[in-house]
Design a protein around this motif. Structure first.
Motif, PDB file in Angstrom:
ATOM      1  N   TRP A 144       0.832  -1.208   0.000  1.00 46.00           N
ATOM      2  CA  TRP A 144       0.000   0.000   0.000  1.00 46.00           C
ATOM      3  C   TRP A 144       0.865   1.256   0.000  1.00 46.00           C
ATOM      4  O   TRP A 144       0.539   2.256  -0.644  1.00 46.00           O
ATOM      5  N   ALA A 145       1.999   1.165   0.709  1.00 40.78           N
ATOM      6  CA  ALA A 145       2.896   2.309   0.820  1.00 40.78           C
ATOM      7  C   ALA A 145       3.887   2.396  -0.338  1.00 40.78           C
ATOM      8  O   ALA A 145       4.731   3.294  -0.352  1.00 40.78           O
ATOM      9  N   GLY A 146       3.809   1.492  -1.310  1.00 44.64           N
ATOM     10  CA  GLY A 146       4.612   1.609  -2.512  1.00 44.64           C
ATOM     11  C   GLY A 146       5.927   0.874  -2.511  1.00 44.64           C
ATOM     12  O   GLY A 146       6.740   1.058  -3.437  1.00 44.64           O
ATOM     13  N   ALA A 147       6.196   0.026  -1.519  1.00 43.58           N
ATOM     14  CA  ALA A 147       7.468  -0.698  -1.463  1.00 43.58           C
ATOM     15  C   ALA A 147       7.447  -1.915  -2.384  1.00 43.58           C
ATOM     16  O   ALA A 147       6.391  -2.443  -2.738  1.00 43.58           O
ATOM     17  N   THR A 148       8.650  -2.361  -2.750  1.00 42.30           N
ATOM     18  CA  THR A 148       8.813  -3.676  -3.365  1.00 42.30           C
ATOM     19  C   THR A 148       8.947  -4.681  -2.226  1.00 42.30           C
ATOM     20  O   THR A 148       9.744  -4.482  -1.310  1.00 42.30           O
ATOM     21  N   VAL A 149       8.164  -5.748  -2.263  1.00 40.39           N
ATOM     22  CA  VAL A 149       8.109  -6.683  -1.143  1.00 40.39           C
ATOM     23  C   VAL A 149       8.602  -8.066  -1.557  1.00 40.39           C
ATOM     24  O   VAL A 149       8.106  -8.668  -2.509  1.00 40.39           O
ATOM     25  N   ILE A 150       9.590  -8.533  -0.809  1.00 41.84           N
ATOM     26  CA  ILE A 150      10.092  -9.907  -0.910  1.00 41.84           C
ATOM     27  C   ILE A 150       9.702 -10.592   0.395  1.00 41.84           C
ATOM     28  O   ILE A 150       9.744  -9.975   1.466  1.00 41.84           O
ATOM     29  N   THR A 151       9.342 -11.856   0.336  1.00 45.61           N
ATOM     30  CA  THR A 151       9.060 -12.575   1.572  1.00 45.61           C
ATOM     31  C   THR A 151       9.627 -13.977   1.506  1.00 45.61           C
ATOM     32  O   THR A 151       9.839 -14.520   0.414  1.00 45.61           O
ATOM     33  N   THR A 152       9.905 -14.536   2.684  1.00 40.69           N
ATOM     34  CA  THR A 152      10.387 -15.911   2.775  1.00 40.69           C
ATOM     35  C   THR A 152       9.310 -16.780   3.393  1.00 40.69           C
ATOM     36  O   THR A 152       8.581 -16.348   4.293  1.00 40.69           O
ATOM     37  N   VAL A 153       9.202 -18.017   2.901  1.00 34.61           N
ATOM     38  CA  VAL A 153       8.222 -18.971   3.388  1.00 34.61           C
ATOM     39  C   VAL A 153       8.872 -20.347   3.427  1.00 34.61           C
ATOM     40  O   VAL A 153       9.990 -20.537   2.942  1.00 34.61           O
ATOM     41  N   SER A 154       8.133 -21.323   3.969  1.00 31.66           N
ATOM     42  CA  SER A 154       8.706 -22.664   4.129  1.00 31.66           C
ATOM     43  C   SER A 154       8.017 -23.729   3.296  1.00 31.66           C
ATOM     44  O   SER A 154       8.404 -24.900   3.371  1.00 31.66           O
ATOM     45  N   GLY A 160      17.034 -24.060  -1.503  1.00 36.85           N
ATOM     46  CA  GLY A 160      18.190 -23.465  -2.158  1.00 36.85           C
ATOM     47  C   GLY A 160      18.831 -22.356  -1.350  1.00 36.85           C
ATOM     48  O   GLY A 160      18.614 -22.225  -0.143  1.00 36.85           O
ATOM     49  N   ASP A 161      19.633 -21.545  -2.023  1.00 35.75           N
ATOM     50  CA  ASP A 161      20.384 -20.468  -1.400  1.00 35.75           C
ATOM     51  C   ASP A 161      19.475 -19.251  -1.243  1.00 35.75           C
ATOM     52  O   ASP A 161      19.247 -18.504  -2.207  1.00 35.75           O
TER      53      ASP A 161
END
Length: 313
Positions: A150-160, A182-183
């Motif tokens: 919403w605030a305009g950021a690029t978002v990366i997330t980690t999951v399992s 992986g890495d």
């Protein structure tokens, strides 16, 4: 003071890890009897002295009901200071209102503690910044993804897992990395060669090496939980060279002004339709009647993915 009433199907949600309070490890009332749960949503039934009568009948979402108080939201009525009742638009469900509180306010604080960050999020406030959300399928992670987008950021997330990847993408994450495949640092650096500006961190101890590897210069890790262990070890020289920062976040004790900014920003995001709940928004809902509140707390303890809600009559 005002009272929140749940006479029309209002849903109240348990705080994450409220089961620890039930076991006595997070009591806030010196061993006194405690009605649990911090957050909720409902209708104002009555107002106290000095409160404008116009508040009666309003739909509201509430936060921190049980912090240093005996009365949480796992009951039909709760009396709170006016500051802790926030108008809920007619087009926002009680399920959404009950899911905000601690997770959304924590996410906002985590996204605004970095050097040069705005005090209050809004459209475009994080434009040009890259945010890494650790554990994007959790309640705080989900709120952080939605608020950051919403605030305009690029978002990366980690999951399992692939299932959690689907939830993180539903929340709006543009890039999802399965840390079991992986890495992880290389995958994040492929997306963000210059590094990430903010890490919203649920597991600071296990992820310390990763966070150091992916932070941009002057980057910040906002740590709001201790999943994976209490002891945090960090290499001093890389932190010094990068002018990196580890900022702890405990939403109950942040400065009042920061809390007010968070409440206002979350309300604005609701109004813009930028905060949603349900599996289609990356946060599945698990409903329990109040008579099964122990089962609801057990579901949280056992790692239910999504948001556990308690329905009052």
């Amino acid at each position: 003071m005002l009272s929140d009433v749940a006479s029309d199907g209002t849903t109240i949600t348990p705080r994450a890890r409220v089961w620890k309070a039930r076991r006595g490890s997070r009591g806030h009332t010196d061993g006194a009897e405690q009605v649990p749960n911090q957050d909720g949503a409902g209708v104002v039934d009555a107002v106290g002295e000095g409160v404008d009568p116009v508040w009666a009948g309003r739909r509201v979402w509430i936060w921190e009901a049980a912090w240093q108080r005996a009365d949480g939201t796992a009951q039909e009525y709760v009396v709170l200071p006016l500051r802790q009742a926030v108008p809920l638009p007619d087009n926002a469900s009680f399920e959404l209102g009950a899911s905000l509180g601690i997770p959304a306010l924590t996410a906002h604080r985590s996204l605004t503690v970095a050097e040069g960050s705005p005090e209050r999020l809004g459209p475009g406030a994080l434009a040009g910044r890259t945010v890494l959300v650790a554990g994007g399928a959790g309640a705080v992670g989900n709120a952080a993804i939605q608020l950051a987008r919403w605030a305009g950021a690029t978002v990366i997330t980690t999951v399992s897992s692939p299932e959690k990847e689907a939830l993180a993408r539903a929340a709006g994450a543009q890039h999802v990395v399965n840390y079991r495949a992986g890495d992880t640092a290389a995958a994040i650096r492929t997306v963000a060669p210059g590094g990430v500006d903010v890490v919203v961190e649920v597991a600071p101890a296990p992820n310390a090496e990763l966070d150091v590897a992916v932070l941009a210069p002057t980057g910040t890790v906002a740590l709001y939980a201790n999943d994976g262990g209490d002891a945090l070890g960090l290499p001093v020289l890389p932190l010094m060279l990068g002018n990196l920062r580890w900022q702890a976040v405990m939403i109950y004790t942040v400065p009042a002004a920061a809390k007010d900014h968070a409440v206002a920003a979350v309300s604005a995001a609701i109004a813009d339709g930028a905060l949603q709940v349900g599996e289609q928004s990356g946060l599945p809902l698990h409903r329990f009647p109040v008579e099964q509140i122990a089962d609801a707390h057990a579901a949280v303890e056992q790692g239910a993915v999504g948001k556990v809600l308690i329905e009052l009559p």
